[in-house]
Write a protein that holds these residues in place. Structure first.
Motif, short mmCIF file in Angstrom:
data_model
loop_
_atom_site.label_atom_id
_atom_site.label_comp_id
_atom_site.label_asym_id
_atom_site.label_seq_id
_atom_site.Cartn_x
_atom_site.Cartn_y
_atom_site.Cartn_z
N LEU A 261 10.13 11.02 -2.55
CA LEU A 261 10.13 9.59 -2.26
C LEU A 261 10.49 9.28 -0.81
O LEU A 261 10.19 8.20 -0.31
CB LEU A 261 11.11 8.87 -3.20
CG LEU A 261 10.75 8.88 -4.68
CD1 LEU A 261 11.85 8.24 -5.51
CD2 LEU A 261 9.43 8.14 -4.91
N LYS A 262 11.11 10.23 -0.13
CA LYS A 262 11.39 10.03 1.29
C LYS A 262 10.10 10.02 2.11
O LYS A 262 10.00 9.34 3.13
CB LYS A 262 12.33 11.13 1.79
CG LYS A 262 13.70 11.13 1.11
CD LYS A 262 14.55 12.28 1.58
CE LYS A 262 15.89 12.32 0.86
NZ LYS A 262 16.72 13.48 1.28
N GLU A 263 9.14 10.82 1.65
CA GLU A 263 7.85 10.87 2.34
C GLU A 263 6.90 9.80 1.82
O GLU A 263 6.18 9.16 2.60
CB GLU A 263 7.23 12.25 2.15
CG GLU A 263 5.87 12.41 2.83
CD GLU A 263 5.28 13.79 2.59
OE1 GLU A 263 4.17 14.06 3.11
OE2 GLU A 263 5.91 14.61 1.87
N TRP A 264 6.91 9.60 0.49
CA TRP A 264 6.02 8.62 -0.15
C TRP A 264 6.88 7.72 -1.04
O TRP A 264 7.21 8.10 -2.16
CB TRP A 264 4.94 9.30 -0.99
CG TRP A 264 4.04 10.21 -0.22
CD1 TRP A 264 4.08 11.57 -0.17
CD2 TRP A 264 2.94 9.81 0.61
NE1 TRP A 264 3.09 12.05 0.64
CE2 TRP A 264 2.36 10.99 1.13
CE3 TRP A 264 2.39 8.58 0.97
CZ2 TRP A 264 1.27 10.98 1.98
CZ3 TRP A 264 1.29 8.56 1.82
CH2 TRP A 264 0.74 9.73 2.31
N PRO A 265 7.27 6.56 -0.58
CA PRO A 265 8.19 5.71 -1.35
C PRO A 265 7.59 5.10 -2.61
O PRO A 265 8.34 4.66 -3.48
CB PRO A 265 8.60 4.62 -0.35
CG PRO A 265 7.50 4.60 0.67
CD PRO A 265 7.01 6.00 0.77
N PHE A 266 6.27 5.07 -2.70
CA PHE A 266 5.62 4.49 -3.88
C PHE A 266 4.65 5.51 -4.47
O PHE A 266 3.65 5.87 -3.83
CB PHE A 266 4.88 3.20 -3.53
CG PHE A 266 5.75 2.17 -2.87
CD1 PHE A 266 6.67 1.46 -3.60
CD2 PHE A 266 5.64 1.94 -1.50
CE1 PHE A 266 7.48 0.51 -3.00
CE2 PHE A 266 6.44 1.00 -0.88
CZ PHE A 266 7.37 0.28 -1.63
N ILE A 267 4.96 5.99 -5.66
CA ILE A 267 4.12 6.98 -6.31
C ILE A 267 3.78 6.50 -7.72
O ILE A 267 4.66 6.05 -8.46
CB ILE A 267 4.84 8.35 -6.38
CG1 ILE A 267 5.12 8.86 -4.96
CG2 ILE A 267 3.99 9.37 -7.15
CD1 ILE A 267 5.93 10.14 -4.93
N PHE A 322 -0.11 8.48 -3.91
CA PHE A 322 1.02 8.55 -3.01
C PHE A 322 0.84 7.45 -1.96
O PHE A 322 -0.11 7.48 -1.18
CB PHE A 322 1.07 9.91 -2.30
CG PHE A 322 1.23 11.08 -3.23
CD1 PHE A 322 2.50 11.52 -3.59
CD2 PHE A 322 0.13 11.76 -3.73
CE1 PHE A 322 2.65 12.63 -4.43
CE2 PHE A 322 0.28 12.85 -4.57
CZ PHE A 322 1.55 13.29 -4.93
N SER A 323 1.75 6.48 -1.93
CA SER A 323 1.56 5.32 -1.06
C SER A 323 2.78 5.08 -0.18
O SER A 323 3.93 5.26 -0.61
CB SER A 323 1.28 4.07 -1.90
OG SER A 323 1.19 2.92 -1.08
N LEU A 324 2.51 4.66 1.05
CA LEU A 324 3.56 4.21 1.96
C LEU A 324 3.82 2.72 1.83
O LEU A 324 4.73 2.19 2.46
CB LEU A 324 3.16 4.53 3.42
CG LEU A 324 2.99 6.01 3.76
CD1 LEU A 324 2.45 6.16 5.18
CD2 LEU A 324 4.30 6.76 3.60
#
Length: 343
Positions: A261-267, A322-324
């Motif tokens: 989640l640090k890389e992709w906060p919305f999964i 995987f979304s920012l």
């Protein structure tokens, strides 16, 4: 001015002539759930651009049911769902299983009618319509709180409302309430739109519309599944199938590693279609996801029309989004195929 019950009862029904019937609106929740907004299929990345996380608290209130105005007294809309291209979707047999609501309210020149509703035990689908001489544009937006489900802790979904004649608008809403415990056999709904907005001109018509009604769950059968798939540090567990004469609902949950989640906060995990062993293809409608731990794990479900009774298995390929965040970047990766044997 809102009409009272006495005003409606004093109407001369014989002098009311039926008229021909025929938007896109998104339910703004903590995370937006994007729904199909036109008859042309939208790209998958548009439909799933936001992580499907719904986290909300609804106040539990007692609904006092008011005397309903029967839609048969003002029949400006009938069979609303038929105005949409629902062939091959879960709404195809809507009219066969829907509960008639038949409530109409008028405020500030806009008459709104709730025609009917279906509750499949997971999601609620409601057909509704407007009649007005006010130009609300092609796809009006409904302002204010969208819908409240008694006892729910949040809900997600979407609605579609579109102009079908000079004075009429047809719409349906499909929403999934989330409960801390098992979903009730009968769901109580309160809907109080505060305004209708022309999305082209931004003109807003405010008013007072308030609907309260209940819908009983369709009878069905539950099949335990327990199929698990893990890819890219994301695990999805498909738990149950809930089958009735109108829909099949796949309940599943998924979890991600916190470091991810640090890389992709919305999964989020979605699948847009599934196929049975007979070759039938079914379009999937996602019901939104619910998280209690800030996105580490989710509970969710997806709905399709009733499965061919001769089918013995279903196969689909889940996809991880995987979304920012909206417009900030996203990747989509396929998981291993999932096959569910039907009982």
């Amino acid at each position: 001015m809102t009409k009272t019950h006495k005003d409606w009862l004093d109407l001369n029904v014989d002098n009311i002539e039926p008229m021909d019937l025929s938007t896109v609106q998104k339910v703004h929740l903590k995370q937006t759930i994007l729904k199909k907004t036109t008859k042309k299929r939208m790209p998958k990345w548009v439909r799933h651009i936001a992580a499907a996380a719904i986290i909300g608290i609804s106040t539990v209130t007692t609904i006092n049911f008011a005397f309903p105005t029967l839609a048969s007294q003002i029949p400006f809309m009938k069979n609303i769902i038929s105005y949409f291209d629902n062939t091959g979707t879960m709404f195809e047999n809507f009219g066969n299983y829907a509960t008639e609501i038949g409530q109409v309210q008028t405020s500030n020149g806009i008459s709104m009618m709730i025609e009917s509703a279906v509750y499949d035990g997971t999601s609620v689908t409601i057909s509704y319509a407007l009649e007005t001489d006010i130009d609300l544009g092609i796809h009006p937006f409904i302002g204010g709180d969208f819908m409240d489900f008694k006892g729910s802790v949040g809900s997600g979904g979407g609605s579609r409302l579109e102009k079908v004649s000079d004075t009429k608008y047809a719409g349906y809403a499909n929403l999934t309430p989330h409960f801390n415990k098992e979903a009730p056999d009968e769901i109580e709904i309160s809907w109080k739109p505060q305004s209708f907005i022309n999305m082209t001109t931004n003109a807003e018509v405010k008013g007072e519309w308030a609907f309260q009604f209940s819908v009983s769950k369709l009878t069905g059968a539950i099949q335990l599944v327990n199929e698990v798939v893990t890819n890219y540090d994301v695990t999805a567990k498909f738990k149950t199938l809930v089958k009735n004469d109108m829909t099949t609902v796949i309940h599943y949950e998924y979890a991600v590693k916190s470091d991810l989640l640090k890389e992709w906060p919305f999964i989020s995990i979605h699948f847009d279609e599934l196929r049975d062993n007979l070759g039938n293809l079914y379009t999937v409608s996602g019901n939104g996801a619910f998280s209690k731990d800030d996105g580490i794990s989710y509970q969710t479900s997806a709905t399709v029309q009733a499965i061919d009774p001769a089918a013995t298995s279903l196969t689909f390929v889940p996809e991880i989004y995987f979304s920012l965040g909206s417009g900030k970047g996203m990747e989509i990766k396929e998981m291993d195929p999932v096959t569910i044997n039907l009982e």
